[in-house]
Scaffold this motif. Sequence first.
Motif, short mmCIF file in Angstrom:
data_model
loop_
_atom_site.label_atom_id
_atom_site.label_comp_id
_atom_site.label_asym_id
_atom_site.label_seq_id
_atom_site.Cartn_x
_atom_site.Cartn_y
_atom_site.Cartn_z
N HIS A 37 0.86 -1.18 0.00
CA HIS A 37 0.00 0.00 0.00
C HIS A 37 0.90 1.23 0.00
O HIS A 37 2.12 1.11 -0.03
CB HIS A 37 -0.97 0.00 1.19
CG HIS A 37 -0.33 0.07 2.54
ND1 HIS A 37 0.39 -0.97 3.08
CD2 HIS A 37 -0.29 1.08 3.46
CE1 HIS A 37 0.83 -0.61 4.27
NE2 HIS A 37 0.45 0.62 4.53
N HIS A 41 1.49 3.92 2.09
CA HIS A 41 2.06 4.65 3.23
C HIS A 41 3.59 4.66 3.21
O HIS A 41 4.24 3.71 2.80
CB HIS A 41 1.57 4.05 4.55
CG HIS A 41 0.13 4.36 4.81
ND1 HIS A 41 -0.65 3.65 5.69
CD2 HIS A 41 -0.68 5.32 4.30
CE1 HIS A 41 -1.88 4.16 5.71
NE2 HIS A 41 -1.92 5.18 4.88
N ASP A 53 5.93 4.44 5.36
CA ASP A 53 6.76 3.45 6.07
C ASP A 53 6.88 2.16 5.25
O ASP A 53 7.59 1.24 5.65
CB ASP A 53 6.21 3.17 7.49
CG ASP A 53 4.73 2.85 7.51
OD1 ASP A 53 4.00 3.32 6.62
OD2 ASP A 53 4.30 2.13 8.43
N HIS A 54 6.18 2.12 4.10
CA HIS A 54 6.25 0.97 3.20
C HIS A 54 6.77 1.33 1.81
O HIS A 54 7.19 0.46 1.06
CB HIS A 54 4.86 0.32 3.07
CG HIS A 54 4.32 -0.18 4.37
ND1 HIS A 54 4.40 -1.48 4.79
CD2 HIS A 54 3.71 0.50 5.39
CE1 HIS A 54 3.87 -1.61 6.00
NE2 HIS A 54 3.44 -0.42 6.38
N HIS A 88 -7.19 -1.34 4.63
CA HIS A 88 -6.32 -0.39 5.33
C HIS A 88 -6.26 0.91 4.51
O HIS A 88 -6.28 2.01 5.05
CB HIS A 88 -4.94 -1.02 5.51
CG HIS A 88 -3.89 -0.13 6.05
ND1 HIS A 88 -3.96 0.44 7.30
CD2 HIS A 88 -2.72 0.30 5.51
CE1 HIS A 88 -2.89 1.19 7.50
NE2 HIS A 88 -2.12 1.13 6.44
N ASP A 137 -0.59 -4.04 5.84
CA ASP A 137 -1.26 -3.54 7.05
C ASP A 137 -2.73 -3.94 7.13
O ASP A 137 -3.50 -3.38 7.91
CB ASP A 137 -1.12 -2.01 7.14
CG ASP A 137 0.32 -1.61 7.45
OD1 ASP A 137 1.19 -2.50 7.54
OD2 ASP A 137 0.58 -0.40 7.58
ZN LIG Z 1 -0.03 1.58 6.37
#
Ligand SMILES: [Zn+2]
Length: 331
Positions: A112, A114, A116-117, A190, A209
Motif C-alpha cells: 500500500h 504509506h 513506512d512501506h 487499510h 497492514d
Molecule cells: Zn499503512
Amino acid sequence: MASRPVRSGQGRAWTIAVALAGLATSGAQAQGIAYAKIELSAKKIAPNLYTFTGSPGDDPVHPDAAGGRITALVGPEGVLMVDAQYAPITDKVVVAIRKTSDKPIRYLINTHAHLDHTGGNAAISALGALVIAREESREEMLAPLPAIAGNAAPPRVPARLPVLTFGMGGPMKIRLDGETVDLIPVPPAHTAGDAIIKFETADVLAVGDVYRNYGYPFISLADGGTLKGMVAALDVVMNTADPDTLIVPGHGGLVHRADVVVYRDMIVAVATAVQRMIGQGRSQREILQARPTAPYDGRTPGGQDPVVLGGPTSADRFVSEIYSELTKVKS
Ligand SMILES: [Zn+2]
C-alpha cells in the motif's frame, strides 16, 4: 474501477480521529523518527525468503519496530522485495538485503502507499527495480503524502511511483527464482489500494497492514480504507492461507491463519458493539468512553499507545473509524 479523488494520507486520518475523539491536540508536536538510530534485523522465514524489521524504540509511530516490515525473495535470478521502508534508511535496507544476496533487485512490490512501506521506492527503483502496486495506491502516491511523526515527507520524485499497476480481479503473478509470487488485490481495507502477496512454494503470505498485531486495526479513512473492506480483505487472507501458511504482517509478529480468524472476529464484535450503541443514540464520545474494545485490550499489545504523540490511542482511533463508517450517510 472508477478513480476516486486523491486525498492526503494517514496524517489526515489521525487528525480526523483526534478531532472526533475530542482529544487534545495542542502541544502534540510529535517527536521525530530517529532514522539514524534505526537498525534492521533480518529473519529467514523460508529457504529463499527473508523479512527485515526495524529496531524498537526509534519510531514513535511504531514503537515495537521502526517502519513497515520488508519481505524479500532471493535467488539466482535476482531479488524481489515487498515494501521499502522509510526513505531515509534505504542505505541500511540495501546493506541488509546485500547480506542475503548480491543479485540485482528486480522487483519492488508495494502492499500500500504509506511512507513506512514506500519511502524507499525512488532509491530502490534507481537500482533498477521495477516498482509494482495497485493502481489505487499509485493514485495515493501522486498526492503529497504527509510527513510521519513530524519528519519531512520525501521529495515528490517521479521515480517513487509504481511503473506497473493492477486493479481488482485475478492476481498478477511473477515467476522468479523458482517461486510463483501472487499479487492479490483486496477490497479497500487499510487503504483503497491494498494488496497481499503470496509466495506459493514457500507458503508465505505477506499481508501488509491489512493485519497487524501491535495496536488495533488501522482503517485509514483518508486513504480510502473501509471497515467493510477490512473484513472482506481478512476473508481473502483466510481463504488464501492454509493452516500452516506463515502470515507476515506489515507490523507485529508473524502469525498463522487461526490468528487472523480471531482478529477478524474481534473486528466484527467491536463493530457490532459500536453499532448497538449508535442504535441507542449514544454519541461518539460516549461510545469511546464505554470502551468497546475492553474485552480485547488485554491481548492487544500497543492498543493503549497513542498513534502519534498526544493523539488518540490505537483503540480510540479504531473505534472512531468504525463509528465514522457506521454513521456515514449512504449516498
Ligand atoms: Zn499503512
